[in-house]
Design a protein around this motif. Structure first.
Motif, PDB file in Angstrom:
ATOM      1  N   SER A  80       0.828  -1.203   0.000  1.00 34.94           N
ATOM      2  CA  SER A  80       0.000   0.000   0.000  1.00 34.94           C
ATOM      3  C   SER A  80       0.859   1.248   0.000  1.00 34.94           C
ATOM      4  CB  SER A  80      -0.933  -0.010   1.220  1.00 34.94           C
ATOM      5  OG  SER A  80      -1.698   1.166   1.288  1.00 34.94           O
ATOM      6  N   GLU A  81       1.945   1.228   0.802  1.00 34.18           N
ATOM      7  CA  GLU A  81       2.860   2.366   0.830  1.00 34.18           C
ATOM      8  C   GLU A  81       3.535   2.563  -0.525  1.00 34.18           C
ATOM      9  OE1 GLU A  81       4.017   4.835   3.183  1.00 34.18           O
ATOM     10  OE2 GLU A  81       1.949   4.316   3.690  1.00 34.18           O
ATOM     11  N   ALA A  82       3.927   1.466  -1.155  1.00 33.44           N
ATOM     12  CA  ALA A  82       4.558   1.563  -2.472  1.00 33.44           C
ATOM     13  C   ALA A  82       3.580   2.135  -3.491  1.00 33.44           C
ATOM     14  CB  ALA A  82       5.056   0.193  -2.920  1.00 33.44           C
ATOM     15  N   PHE A  83       2.315   1.716  -3.410  1.00 36.23           N
ATOM     16  CA  PHE A  83       1.293   2.255  -4.311  1.00 36.23           C
ATOM     17  C   PHE A  83       1.127   3.754  -4.093  1.00 36.23           C
ATOM     18  CE2 PHE A  83      -3.033   3.553  -5.200  1.00 36.23           C
ATOM     19  CZ  PHE A  83      -3.251   3.033  -6.467  1.00 36.23           C
ATOM     20  N   ARG A  84       1.107   4.168  -2.823  1.00 32.66           N
ATOM     21  CA  ARG A  84       0.942   5.593  -2.524  1.00 32.66           C
ATOM     22  C   ARG A  84       2.092   6.408  -3.082  1.00 32.66           C
ATOM     23  NH1 ARG A  84       3.095   9.011   0.914  1.00 32.66           N
ATOM     24  NH2 ARG A  84       4.292   7.353   1.945  1.00 32.66           N
ATOM     25  N   ARG A  85       3.326   5.905  -2.872  1.00 29.68           N
ATOM     26  CA  ARG A  85       4.484   6.658  -3.361  1.00 29.68           C
ATOM     27  C   ARG A  85       4.457   6.769  -4.882  1.00 29.68           C
ATOM     28  NH1 ARG A  85       7.037   3.417   0.534  1.00 29.68           N
ATOM     29  NH2 ARG A  85       8.002   2.095  -1.053  1.00 29.68           N
ATOM     30  N   GLU A  86       4.068   5.675  -5.545  1.00 29.18           N
ATOM     31  CA  GLU A  86       4.035   5.697  -7.006  1.00 29.18           C
ATOM     32  C   GLU A  86       2.916   6.611  -7.501  1.00 29.18           C
ATOM     33  OE1 GLU A  86       5.497   4.909 -10.698  1.00 29.18           O
ATOM     34  OE2 GLU A  86       6.319   4.270  -8.764  1.00 29.18           O
ATOM     35  N   ALA A  87       1.780   6.607  -6.810  1.00 33.30           N
ATOM     36  CA  ALA A  87       0.642   7.409  -7.253  1.00 33.30           C
ATOM     37  C   ALA A  87       0.875   8.894  -7.037  1.00 33.30           C
ATOM     38  CB  ALA A  87      -0.619   6.974  -6.518  1.00 33.30           C
ATOM     39  N   VAL A  98       9.881   9.253  -1.726  1.00 37.01           N
ATOM     40  CA  VAL A  98      10.794   8.147  -2.015  1.00 37.01           C
ATOM     41  C   VAL A  98      11.382   7.697  -0.684  1.00 37.01           C
ATOM     42  CG1 VAL A  98      12.721   9.713  -2.491  1.00 37.01           C
ATOM     43  CG2 VAL A  98      12.767   7.390  -3.392  1.00 37.01           C
ATOM     44  N   ARG A  99      11.430   6.387  -0.462  1.00 38.49           N
ATOM     45  CA  ARG A  99      11.798   5.838   0.849  1.00 38.49           C
ATOM     46  C   ARG A  99      13.228   5.306   0.810  1.00 38.49           C
ATOM     47  NH1 ARG A  99       8.872   5.102   5.227  1.00 38.49           N
ATOM     48  NH2 ARG A  99       9.255   3.408   6.697  1.00 38.49           N
ATOM     49  N   LEU A 100      14.038   5.787   1.751  1.00 36.75           N
ATOM     50  CA  LEU A 100      15.458   5.429   1.819  1.00 36.75           C
ATOM     51  C   LEU A 100      15.743   4.700   3.121  1.00 36.75           C
ATOM     52  CD1 LEU A 100      18.461   5.618   0.959  1.00 36.75           C
ATOM     53  CD2 LEU A 100      18.496   7.895   2.000  1.00 36.75           C
ATOM     54  N   THR A 136      16.681  -4.112   4.688  1.00 38.03           N
ATOM     55  CA  THR A 136      15.266  -4.020   4.350  1.00 38.03           C
ATOM     56  C   THR A 136      14.968  -4.873   3.118  1.00 38.03           C
ATOM     57  OG1 THR A 136      15.779  -2.009   3.133  1.00 38.03           O
ATOM     58  CG2 THR A 136      14.865  -1.750   5.330  1.00 38.03           C
ATOM     59  N   ASP A 137      13.713  -5.265   3.011  1.00 39.78           N
ATOM     60  CA  ASP A 137      13.262  -6.095   1.890  1.00 39.78           C
ATOM     61  C   ASP A 137      12.895  -5.183   0.725  1.00 39.78           C
ATOM     62  OD1 ASP A 137      12.220  -7.941   0.172  1.00 39.78           O
ATOM     63  OD2 ASP A 137      10.505  -8.492   1.427  1.00 39.78           O
ATOM     64  N   LEU A 138      13.847  -4.916  -0.158  1.00 42.19           N
ATOM     65  CA  LEU A 138      13.583  -4.037  -1.294  1.00 42.19           C
ATOM     66  C   LEU A 138      12.584  -4.659  -2.279  1.00 42.19           C
ATOM     67  CD1 LEU A 138      17.150  -2.579  -1.914  1.00 42.19           C
ATOM     68  CD2 LEU A 138      15.212  -1.461  -0.827  1.00 42.19           C
ATOM     69  N   PRO A 139      12.712  -5.940  -2.637  1.00 41.64           N
ATOM     70  CA  PRO A 139      11.680  -6.515  -3.510  1.00 41.64           C
ATOM     71  C   PRO A 139      10.294  -6.484  -2.876  1.00 41.64           C
ATOM     72  CG  PRO A 139      13.644  -7.882  -3.527  1.00 41.64           C
ATOM     73  CD  PRO A 139      13.836  -6.876  -2.434  1.00 41.64           C
ATOM     74  N   GLY A 140      10.226  -6.538  -1.535  1.00 36.98           N
ATOM     75  CA  GLY A 140       8.940  -6.482  -0.840  1.00 36.98           C
ATOM     76  C   GLY A 140       8.444  -5.080  -0.590  1.00 36.98           C
ATOM     77  N   GLN A 141       9.122  -4.048  -1.159  1.00 37.00           N
ATOM     78  CA  GLN A 141       8.681  -2.657  -1.105  1.00 37.00           C
ATOM     79  C   GLN A 141       8.799  -2.037   0.283  1.00 37.00           C
ATOM     80  OE1 GLN A 141       7.902  -1.034  -3.924  1.00 37.00           O
ATOM     81  NE2 GLN A 141       8.222  -2.882  -5.107  1.00 37.00           N
TER      82      GLN A 141
END
Length: 296
Positions: A80-87, A98-100, A136-141
């Protein structure tokens, strides 16, 4: 049970209660009232037909069923967080979140000036800084970009080696005024040291230094937190091992010809998310910034 029984709002409330430990803390984190959070957790409990928390003297304790479900809900939260950042930012525009992910020391002492320079270039970019010493799990967003001190071995990741960060011995001016300068590694046995507590890799380095010095190094403070070690060195508790570019800001380097060890450093992102302009901008900026940092 139908799909309609499983509201994402209910699941998010459950996960936040699990992470914060109480209904009131979860309500603050979600910007909701405590009764609303309680009703959402209760609705999820009714949907699955079993309790998720039990009340105890220390607050709410998750049931085994809750712990088993938490991983699935957490993956949904990351997605959901990845979707929000992309949207919130178009793929071609350097804008939006963008999350670092970085270690606590790097996040406190190294990265902020780099991010300040990045914001000068891209003022509409919003960086979310995750401080963790775990990968952190980068493939897992869990994050878009990470700074790592070990080469990643997942084939879906893009990684750039930016150099090796040198670590040396440092002390505060006040400490050296009181105790003098060590001239050799053996002299460290007559000084106070700030060192690791239980982390095997760093304890092994300390043991090797003790063998080289011909005796144990007196430890005034032990901590596996690198920011805590740096704070102790700055406070004059003893001599410690510090990243050279950080130590040279306000400390005095002792045994200046000695590099204790180097931290190989990698900037990492998932190959898919680098198609986003804002993630690519952060990735490239960190590569350039850390290359300069490592070479100082």
């Amino acid at each position: 049970m139908s799909d309609a029984d499983f509201s994402w709002d209910d699941q998010r409330a459950f996960l936040t209660v699990l992470d914060t430990g109480s209904l009131s803390a979860a309500a603050r984190a979600l910007g909701l009232t405590q009764p609303t959070v309680r009703h959402r957790v209760e609705a999820l409990e009714r949907a699955i037909g079993q309790p998720l928390f039990v009340r105890g003297v220390n607050g709410l304790a998750p049931t085994p069923e809750a712990l088993g479900l938490a991983g699935h809900v957490r993956r949904m939260a990351h997605a959901s967080e990845a979707f929000r950042r992309e949207a919130e930012g178009s793929a071609s525009e350097v804008a939006g979140p963008v999350r670092l992910s970085v270690s606590d020391f790097v996040g406190i002492e190294v990265v902020p000036p780099m991010l300040s320079a990045l914001r000068e270039l891209h003022p509409r970019l919003a960086v979310e800084l995750l401080l963790t010493n775990a990968n952190t799990d980068l493939p897992g967003q869990e994050a878009d970009v990470a700074v790592r001190m070990a080469r990643p071995n997942q084939g879906s990741l893009v990684a750039r080696h930016v150099g090796s960060i040198p670590l040396g011995f440092f002390a505060s001016p006040a400490y050296l005024d009181r105790n003098g300068f060590p001239e050799t590694v053996a002299d460290l046995t007559r000084h106070s040291m700030v060192g690791p507590d239980r982390m095997p890799a760093y304890v092994a380095i300390l043991d090797a230094l003790s063998r080289e010095a011909g005796g144990p190094l007196p430890i005034a403070l032990r901590s596996d937190s690198h920011p805590a070690q740096l704070a102790a060195v700055r406070a004059g508790l003893g001599i410690g091992v510090v990243q050279v570019p950080v130590g040279e800001r306000d400390l005095v380097r002792v045994l200046p010809d000695r590099i204790v060890f180097g931290l190989d450093t990698w900037i990492v992102a998932h190959e898919d998310v680098r198609r986003s302009a804002r993630i690519d901008a952060l990735f490239n900026h960190l590569v350039e910034s850390f290359q300069a940092y490592c070479s100082r």
